[in-house]
Design a protein around this motif. Structure first.
Motif, PDB file in Angstrom:
ATOM      1  N   THR A 142       0.830  -1.205   0.000  1.00 58.51           N
ATOM      2  CA  THR A 142       0.000   0.000   0.000  1.00 58.51           C
ATOM      3  C   THR A 142       0.868   1.261   0.000  1.00 58.51           C
ATOM      4  OG1 THR A 142      -1.640  -1.207   1.280  1.00 58.51           O
ATOM      5  CG2 THR A 142      -1.864   1.185   1.247  1.00 58.51           C
ATOM      6  N   ASP A 143       1.880   1.277   0.885  1.00 54.12           N
ATOM      7  CA  ASP A 143       2.723   2.469   1.013  1.00 54.12           C
ATOM      8  C   ASP A 143       3.542   2.717  -0.252  1.00 54.12           C
ATOM      9  OD1 ASP A 143       1.845   3.033   3.579  1.00 54.12           O
ATOM     10  OD2 ASP A 143       3.344   1.735   4.512  1.00 54.12           O
ATOM     11  N   ILE A 144       4.064   1.649  -0.841  1.00 56.18           N
ATOM     12  CA  ILE A 144       4.897   1.816  -2.045  1.00 56.18           C
ATOM     13  C   ILE A 144       4.028   2.220  -3.237  1.00 56.18           C
ATOM     14  CG2 ILE A 144       6.415   0.614  -3.675  1.00 56.18           C
ATOM     15  CD1 ILE A 144       7.563  -0.941  -1.286  1.00 56.18           C
ATOM     16  N   LEU A 145       2.846   1.615  -3.364  1.00 57.68           N
ATOM     17  CA  LEU A 145       1.932   1.983  -4.454  1.00 57.68           C
ATOM     18  C   LEU A 145       1.537   3.456  -4.361  1.00 57.68           C
ATOM     19  CD1 LEU A 145      -0.440  -1.096  -4.840  1.00 57.68           C
ATOM     20  CD2 LEU A 145       0.974  -0.040  -6.619  1.00 57.68           C
ATOM     21  N   ARG A 146       1.332   3.906  -3.142  1.00 61.14           N
ATOM     22  CA  ARG A 146       0.974   5.309  -2.919  1.00 61.14           C
ATOM     23  C   ARG A 146       2.082   6.223  -3.468  1.00 61.14           C
ATOM     24  NH1 ARG A 146       0.871   7.606   2.870  1.00 61.14           N
ATOM     25  NH2 ARG A 146       0.477   9.755   2.264  1.00 61.14           N
ATOM     26  N   GLY A 147       3.312   5.842  -3.226  1.00 57.61           N
ATOM     27  CA  GLY A 147       4.447   6.611  -3.741  1.00 57.61           C
ATOM     28  C   GLY A 147       4.503   6.613  -5.254  1.00 57.61           C
ATOM     29  N   ILE A 148       4.175   5.464  -5.858  1.00 59.22           N
ATOM     30  CA  ILE A 148       4.199   5.369  -7.316  1.00 59.22           C
ATOM     31  C   ILE A 148       3.091   6.225  -7.911  1.00 59.22           C
ATOM     32  CG2 ILE A 148       3.828   3.792  -9.257  1.00 59.22           C
ATOM     33  CD1 ILE A 148       5.211   1.619  -7.466  1.00 59.22           C
ATOM     34  N   GLN A 149       1.882   6.131  -7.303  1.00 65.70           N
ATOM     35  CA  GLN A 149       0.744   6.909  -7.805  1.00 65.70           C
ATOM     36  C   GLN A 149       1.018   8.406  -7.714  1.00 65.70           C
ATOM     37  OE1 GLN A 149      -2.152   4.970  -5.430  1.00 65.70           O
ATOM     38  NE2 GLN A 149      -2.467   3.330  -6.935  1.00 65.70           N
ATOM     39  N   ALA A 150       1.718   8.828  -6.662  1.00 71.95           N
ATOM     40  CA  ALA A 150       2.039  10.247  -6.485  1.00 71.95           C
ATOM     41  C   ALA A 150       3.260  10.647  -7.326  1.00 71.95           C
ATOM     42  CB  ALA A 150       2.286  10.548  -5.010  1.00 71.95           C
ATOM     43  N   LYS A 151       3.768   9.722  -8.130  1.00 71.62           N
ATOM     44  CA  LYS A 151       4.958   9.935  -8.962  1.00 71.62           C
ATOM     45  C   LYS A 151       6.184  10.347  -8.145  1.00 71.62           C
ATOM     46  CE  LYS A 151       2.376  11.093 -13.188  1.00 71.62           C
ATOM     47  NZ  LYS A 151       1.885   9.706 -13.356  1.00 71.62           N
ATOM     48  N   ARG A 152       6.204   9.933  -6.882  1.00 75.21           N
ATOM     49  CA  ARG A 152       7.390  10.158  -6.057  1.00 75.21           C
ATOM     50  C   ARG A 152       8.332   8.963  -6.196  1.00 75.21           C
ATOM     51  NH1 ARG A 152       9.668  13.821  -3.862  1.00 75.21           N
ATOM     52  NH2 ARG A 152       9.490  13.556  -1.614  1.00 75.21           N
ATOM     53  N   PHE A 153       7.766   7.783  -6.403  1.00 72.61           N
ATOM     54  CA  PHE A 153       8.580   6.570  -6.570  1.00 72.61           C
ATOM     55  C   PHE A 153       8.473   6.121  -8.026  1.00 72.61           C
ATOM     56  CE2 PHE A 153       7.420   5.219  -1.945  1.00 72.61           C
ATOM     57  CZ  PHE A 153       8.159   6.278  -1.453  1.00 72.61           C
ATOM     58  N   THR A 154       9.540   5.475  -8.517  1.00 69.71           N
ATOM     59  CA  THR A 154       9.539   4.997  -9.903  1.00 69.71           C
ATOM     60  C   THR A 154       9.979   3.537  -9.947  1.00 69.71           C
ATOM     61  OG1 THR A 154      11.817   5.734 -10.144  1.00 69.71           O
ATOM     62  CG2 THR A 154      10.100   7.270 -10.876  1.00 69.71           C
ATOM     63  N   CYS A 155       9.130   2.670  -9.445  1.00 75.27           N
ATOM     64  CA  CYS A 155       9.513   1.253  -9.567  1.00 75.27           C
ATOM     65  C   CYS A 155       8.294   0.396  -9.856  1.00 75.27           C
ATOM     66  CB  CYS A 155      10.278   0.756  -8.348  1.00 75.27           C
ATOM     67  SG  CYS A 155       9.297   0.327  -6.924  1.00 75.27           S
ATOM     68  N   SER A 156       7.487   0.863 -10.834  1.00 77.80           N
ATOM     69  CA  SER A 156       6.217   0.189 -11.104  1.00 77.80           C
ATOM     70  C   SER A 156       6.396  -1.250 -11.580  1.00 77.80           C
ATOM     71  CB  SER A 156       5.429   0.974 -12.145  1.00 77.80           C
ATOM     72  OG  SER A 156       6.238   1.195 -13.280  1.00 77.80           O
ATOM     73  N   ASN A 157       7.567  -1.575 -12.164  1.00 78.78           N
ATOM     74  CA  ASN A 157       7.738  -2.934 -12.697  1.00 78.78           C
ATOM     75  C   ASN A 157       8.332  -3.910 -11.685  1.00 78.78           C
ATOM     76  OD1 ASN A 157      10.190  -1.634 -12.661  1.00 78.78           O
ATOM     77  ND2 ASN A 157      10.995  -2.844 -14.369  1.00 78.78           N
ATOM     78  N   CYS A 158       8.458  -3.486 -10.436  1.00 79.92           N
ATOM     79  CA  CYS A 158       9.152  -4.381  -9.507  1.00 79.92           C
ATOM     80  C   CYS A 158       8.633  -4.206  -8.084  1.00 79.92           C
ATOM     81  CB  CYS A 158      10.644  -4.096  -9.542  1.00 79.92           C
ATOM     82  SG  CYS A 158      11.010  -2.359  -9.326  1.00 79.92           S
ATOM     83  N   ILE A 159       7.325  -4.021  -7.949  1.00 78.93           N
ATOM     84  CA  ILE A 159       6.775  -3.735  -6.629  1.00 78.93           C
ATOM     85  C   ILE A 159       7.009  -4.880  -5.649  1.00 78.93           C
ATOM     86  CG2 ILE A 159       4.623  -3.314  -5.352  1.00 78.93           C
ATOM     87  CD1 ILE A 159       3.672  -1.826  -7.903  1.00 78.93           C
ATOM     88  N   GLU A 160       6.711  -6.115  -6.062  1.00 78.04           N
ATOM     89  CA  GLU A 160       6.837  -7.235  -5.118  1.00 78.04           C
ATOM     90  C   GLU A 160       8.282  -7.403  -4.656  1.00 78.04           C
ATOM     91  OE1 GLU A 160       4.205  -8.676  -3.684  1.00 78.04           O
ATOM     92  OE2 GLU A 160       3.016  -7.339  -4.943  1.00 78.04           O
ATOM     93  N   THR A 161       9.225  -7.243  -5.590  1.00 76.24           N
ATOM     94  CA  THR A 161      10.639  -7.373  -5.198  1.00 76.24           C
ATOM     95  C   THR A 161      11.047  -6.221  -4.284  1.00 76.24           C
ATOM     96  OG1 THR A 161      11.033  -8.461  -7.308  1.00 76.24           O
ATOM     97  CG2 THR A 161      12.970  -7.799  -6.089  1.00 76.24           C
ATOM     98  N   ALA A 162      10.546  -5.018  -4.582  1.00 75.94           N
ATOM     99  CA  ALA A 162      10.850  -3.871  -3.714  1.00 75.94           C
ATOM    100  C   ALA A 162      10.311  -4.104  -2.296  1.00 75.94           C
ATOM    101  CB  ALA A 162      10.266  -2.587  -4.303  1.00 75.94           C
ATOM    102  N   ILE A 163       9.143  -4.728  -2.191  1.00 77.48           N
ATOM    103  CA  ILE A 163       8.582  -5.051  -0.863  1.00 77.48           C
ATOM    104  C   ILE A 163       9.517  -6.030  -0.139  1.00 77.48           C
ATOM    105  CG2 ILE A 163       6.671  -6.146   0.376  1.00 77.48           C
ATOM    106  CD1 ILE A 163       4.838  -5.320  -1.959  1.00 77.48           C
ATOM    107  N   THR A 164       9.958  -7.056  -0.874  1.00 81.03           N
ATOM    108  CA  THR A 164      10.835  -8.046  -0.252  1.00 81.03           C
ATOM    109  C   THR A 164      12.121  -7.406   0.257  1.00 81.03           C
ATOM    110  OG1 THR A 164       9.929  -9.766  -1.683  1.00 81.03           O
ATOM    111  CG2 THR A 164      12.013 -10.264  -0.598  1.00 81.03           C
TER     112      THR A 164
END
Lengths: 227, 227
Positions: A142-164
């Protein structure tokens, strides 16, 4: 070497010979353990099967190892040495350290996946780790997706790995601080590194991670209970 | 609800009441376990001490939990819920997700350090993890320092933490692939994320991580044995 008197040389040669025999027997047990574990798994490898494979008595086993677990650690160390040789080769082969470290990391994963014994060590992490992952995985997503949606984070192709990465490194760093192997500043450093990984600039990641931590207990108290 | 016949309401109310009593007893056991564990540690909290604290019989314990470990998991889940509330509060409080996630991560570490029960769960990771860290830590340090010296990486103030992130996430991702919870592409994604974390641009990290992996076994064979 100069300190050694002539008289002690024969004794020391004898000791060295005994030590070489001992070392060879030890390696025979480790090699036998690797072979039995490859066939029957680490759990299925009994001390009896290992000593039979090595053509040695059970007593000899206990001259070298206190338990099967201690032998398993020796097998792990030997496996690690073998993997280490390949990784050193890669490290020496590429001038660009970014290229080298990439090949090293991916080779490490491929080798681990191909080796059932090595894999056993990796899988053998206890319930806390799995329970922890289940507890925080959805929240982290949820927290990482929020960052992507706000265009603060740029890792849309690797969310699960970023969580890990996020969860495993939070777990590991907290554990290190608890064990006194890292100091408390490691929490800020980790946050800085993860923010860079999510896509923030090095400058902004450093600034955000080093800002003072608000008193959330006081703030939560002031906000009152949730409706 | 509409499917329920009138005749069944008393029975279902009774079931609901039994279920409420059962739930209350369960929570009493969990609360007692938390209290005993806070005083004597998780290892030192016996089932007897917990049931005495809860003013319940040992038999009641086994009506709710199969083992102390199962109860420990329930304590863990309750602790996680409490921590989760604070983290949700932070998440709702800040518009900037980068700021929110930073505060969340650092609060998570601070809370874990302050809570002996939570800390117990974190420390309780078994020998494979520690052995693994000892095996690869020096090697990882060499590779990361090489990147910094070549001005390819920019994390001179956080090498030890960067090593911890690298090792714990390599361990976790490999484990997930072995358990079938992630596919093999996760190895490339992890490498991409770590290269970003070391300081490479998103573009270059993606390009390097996605380049084909050379056949190092063949290359090593060709290079021959080391002198």
């Amino acid at each position: 070497m100069n300190k050694q008197s002539n008289a002690s040389i024969p004794q020391s040669s004898k000791t060295a010979a005994v030590s070489r025999v001992r070392q060879r027997t030890r390696l025979r047990l480790i090699a036998a353990a690797e072979s039995v574990m490859a066939r029957h798994g680490v759990e299925g490898a009994t001390i009896q099967a290992i000593t039979e494979e090595a053509e040695l008595g059970i007593g000899t086993f206990y001259n070298h190892f206190e338990s099967k677990e201690e032998l398993a650690k020796a097998v792990f160390a030997l496996r690690a040495e073998g993997l280490g040789k390949v990784l050193d080769f890669i490290s020496g082969k590429y001038k660009d350290p970014a290229k080298a470290i990439g090949y090293i990391q991916r080779t490490y994963v491929e080798r681990s996946l191909a080796d059932p014994i090595w894999g056993w060590f990796l899988i053998r992490a206890e319930f806390a780790l799995r329970q922890y992952d289940e507890t925080f995985r959805d929240r982290a997503r949820t927290d990482i997706l929020r960052g992507i949606q706000a265009k603060r984070f740029t890792c849309s192709n690797c969310i699960e790995t970023a969580i890990t990465v996020t969860l495993s490194s939070l777990f590991a760093v907290t554990k290190q601080i608890l064990e006194g192997r890292a100091d408390k500043a490691a929490a800020m450093e980790l946050n800085e590194l993860l923010l860079r990984m999510y896509g923030l600039s090095a400058e902004e990641a450093a600034k955000l991670a080093r800002s003072p931590l608000p008193d959330f207990d006081a703030m939560l108290k002031e906000a009152g209970p949730r409706p």
